[in-house]
Design an enzyme around this catalytic site. Structure first.
Site, mmCIF file in Angstrom:
data_model
loop_
_atom_site.group_PDB
_atom_site.id
_atom_site.type_symbol
_atom_site.label_atom_id
_atom_site.label_comp_id
_atom_site.label_asym_id
_atom_site.label_seq_id
_atom_site.Cartn_x
_atom_site.Cartn_y
_atom_site.Cartn_z
ATOM 1 N N PHE A 27 0.836 -1.189 0.000
ATOM 2 C CA PHE A 27 0.000 0.000 0.000
ATOM 3 C C PHE A 27 0.878 1.249 0.000
ATOM 4 O O PHE A 27 1.919 1.278 0.657
ATOM 5 C CB PHE A 27 -0.921 -0.010 1.224
ATOM 6 C CG PHE A 27 -1.979 1.048 1.185
ATOM 7 C CD1 PHE A 27 -3.066 0.922 0.336
ATOM 8 C CD2 PHE A 27 -1.877 2.188 1.976
ATOM 9 C CE1 PHE A 27 -4.045 1.899 0.285
ATOM 10 C CE2 PHE A 27 -2.847 3.175 1.932
ATOM 11 C CZ PHE A 27 -3.940 3.032 1.075
ATOM 12 N N ASP A 97 1.126 -5.204 8.077
ATOM 13 C CA ASP A 97 -0.040 -4.342 7.882
ATOM 14 C C ASP A 97 -1.265 -5.249 7.769
ATOM 15 O O ASP A 97 -1.366 -6.055 6.838
ATOM 16 C CB ASP A 97 0.145 -3.502 6.613
ATOM 17 C CG ASP A 97 -1.001 -2.541 6.367
ATOM 18 O OD1 ASP A 97 -2.132 -2.804 6.828
ATOM 19 O OD2 ASP A 97 -0.781 -1.530 5.671
ATOM 20 N N TYR A 122 -11.741 0.914 10.522
ATOM 21 C CA TYR A 122 -12.948 1.358 9.810
ATOM 22 C C TYR A 122 -13.384 0.377 8.731
ATOM 23 O O TYR A 122 -14.489 0.486 8.208
ATOM 24 C CB TYR A 122 -12.731 2.746 9.196
ATOM 25 C CG TYR A 122 -11.786 2.776 8.015
ATOM 26 C CD1 TYR A 122 -12.259 2.605 6.721
ATOM 27 C CD2 TYR A 122 -10.428 3.002 8.191
ATOM 28 C CE1 TYR A 122 -11.396 2.631 5.636
ATOM 29 C CE2 TYR A 122 -9.568 3.038 7.118
ATOM 30 C CZ TYR A 122 -10.053 2.860 5.840
ATOM 31 O OH TYR A 122 -9.196 2.879 4.765
ATOM 32 N N LYS A 123 -12.553 -0.604 8.387
ATOM 33 C CA LYS A 123 -12.924 -1.559 7.347
ATOM 34 C C LYS A 123 -13.679 -2.741 7.958
ATOM 35 O O LYS A 123 -14.833 -2.625 8.348
ATOM 36 C CB LYS A 123 -11.673 -2.036 6.600
ATOM 37 C CG LYS A 123 -11.002 -0.998 5.719
ATOM 38 C CD LYS A 123 -9.799 -1.580 5.014
ATOM 39 C CE LYS A 123 -9.048 -0.538 4.192
ATOM 40 N NZ LYS A 123 -9.838 -0.083 3.025
ATOM 41 N N ARG A 271 -12.057 -2.976 -7.692
ATOM 42 C CA ARG A 271 -12.069 -3.782 -6.475
ATOM 43 C C ARG A 271 -13.479 -3.852 -5.900
ATOM 44 O O ARG A 271 -14.116 -2.823 -5.662
ATOM 45 C CB ARG A 271 -11.111 -3.197 -5.429
ATOM 46 C CG ARG A 271 -10.917 -4.092 -4.212
ATOM 47 C CD ARG A 271 -9.901 -3.511 -3.255
ATOM 48 N NE ARG A 271 -10.421 -2.344 -2.548
ATOM 49 C CZ ARG A 271 -9.748 -1.679 -1.608
ATOM 50 N NH1 ARG A 271 -8.505 -2.059 -1.314
ATOM 51 N NH2 ARG A 271 -10.279 -0.639 -1.011
#
Length: 296
Positions: A27, A97, A122-123, A271
Site C-alpha cells: 500500500f 499491515d 474502519y474496514k 475492487r
C-alpha cells in the site's frame, strides 16, 4: 503514526543493521513511510516484487521487513507465519499491515511469532469513518521497545506531570496523546459485533461471497473483456475480489454514478469489497448484474 512508531521501534531493536525490506506492490502509505524512515535513519530500502521474495533478500543486514498480510489490490494472502519464520532465521523483525485482513480472515499474531503489526478499524472491524488505527507489539518486546512519538498517555505516571519521560511498562508505552473517545466507541461496538459473529463464521461467509463474485464474473463479465486479478483458490484470497478491465478507470466512475460502490485501483483494477457482516448475496448479484449492464 502507528506504522511509524513500530517501524522505528523495530529498527532500534536491531542496532547495526542498515536495511529495510518491503515490496513494490505494498500500500502506498506503507511504501512511502518505509522510504521516509530509511532516509531519516540512513538505511537502505530493499525493494522486492512480492512477499514470496523475502527469503531471497533478507539477511544479516536486515533490520525489519514490512509487508501487508492481505494485498490491497489483489486480495492475495501472504504466508505470515512462514515469512516471519524466515525473517527471524536471518535475525530481522517483521512489521505486518493488517488493514485488509483483520476482521476478515483469522489472524494469529502471537502464535505465528509476529513482532509488530498495525491496522485500521474502519474496514472489516466495522468502526466506521474516522475510527482510530491500532498497533500490536509482541509481548516479548514490551519491556525493550521504545517509540519516537512519546506523550503523557504513554508515560509511567500519566498524571504525574514529570519533568522527564519515563515509559509505562508494557504496551501502554505505545500511546502518545489522549485517544479519540468517540472513535474508540465505534471500535468497541464494531469489535463486539465481530466477536459475537465469530471470525470463523465471518471468514466462511467472506469465502462464499468471493466465490460468488468469481462465478458471476466468469459467466457474465469475462466475455465482456474482464479478467480476474485475485487468487481463485479460496485459501489464498482475502475479503475482496479485484477484476481487471482495460477501461477500468472510466468504467469505475460510471459504476459509482449508478450506485455500484466499488474502488478503482490503478492501473486497471475494479475492487469489489465484500464486508461479510454487512454484505448479502443478493446485493452482490445485483451489483454484478449492474456491472454487466453498464459494461456491455
Amino acid at each position: 503514526m502507528c506504522l511509524y512508531k513500530v517501524l522505528r521501534a523495530a529498527v532500534a531493536l536491531r542496532p547495526g543493521r542498515d536495511e529495510l525490506v518491503t515490496d513494490t506492490a505494498n500500500f502506498p502509505t506503507d511504501r512511502f513511510l518505509v522510504d521516509s524512515v530509511g532516509a531519516e535513519l540512513g538505511l537502505t530500502v530493499r525493494w522486492i516484487e512480492g512477499p514470496d521474495d523475502v527469503a531471497a533478500v533478507a539477511g544479516p543486514r536486515t533490520a525489519a521487513v514490512v509487508l501487508s498480510h492481505v494485498d490491497y489490490r489483489s486480495a492475495a494472502i501472504a504466508d505470515l507465519a512462514g515469512i516471519t519464520r524466515v525473517v527471524h532465521e536471518r535475525g530481522g523483525l517483521t512489521v505486518w499491515d493488517l488493514c485488509h485482513s483483520v476482521g476478515s480472515i483469522p489472524v494469529a499474531l502471537d502464535a505465528d511469532g509476529a513482532d509488530f503489526a498495525v491496522g485500521c478499524t474502519y474496514k472489516f472491524l466495522n468502526a466506521g469513518p474516522g475510527a482510530p488505527a491500532f498497533l500490536y507489539v509482541n509481548a516479548r518486546h514490551h519491556e525493550a521497545f521504545g517509540q519516537p512519538i512519546t506523550g503523557w498517555m504513554g508515560a509511567a505516571d500519566t498524571f504525574g506531570m514529570a519533568e522527564r519521560y519515563v515509559p509505562a511498562p508494557g504496551i501502554r508505552r505505545a500511546l502518545s496523546g489522549t485517544p479519540p473517545v468517540l472513535g474508540m466507541v465505534g471500535v468497541q461496538e464494531g469489535v463486539a459485533l465481530l466477536a459475537e459473529a465469530g471470525i470463523e463464521r465471518v471468514r466462511a461467509k467472506a469465502v462464499a461471497l468471493g466465490r460468488w463474485v468469481l462465478d458471476l464474473a466468469d459467466e457474465w463479465l469475462v466475455p465482456l473483456g474482464f479478467t480476474v486479478a485475485s487468487p481463485r483458490e479460496d485459501a489464498r484470497r482475502g475479503g475482496h475480489v479485484t477484476l481487471r478491465h482495460p477501461d477500468a478507470e472510466r468504467l469505475s466512475r460510471v459504476l459509482i454514478d449508478n450506485g455500484v460502490l466499488i474502488d478503482f485501483r490503478r492501473p486497471d483494477g475494479i475492487r469489489i469489497g465484500l464486508s461479510p457482516l454487512t454484505t448479502g448475496f443478493t446485493e452482490v448479484r445485483a451489483a454484478m448484474e449492474r456491472i454487466r449492464e453498464l459494461a456491455g
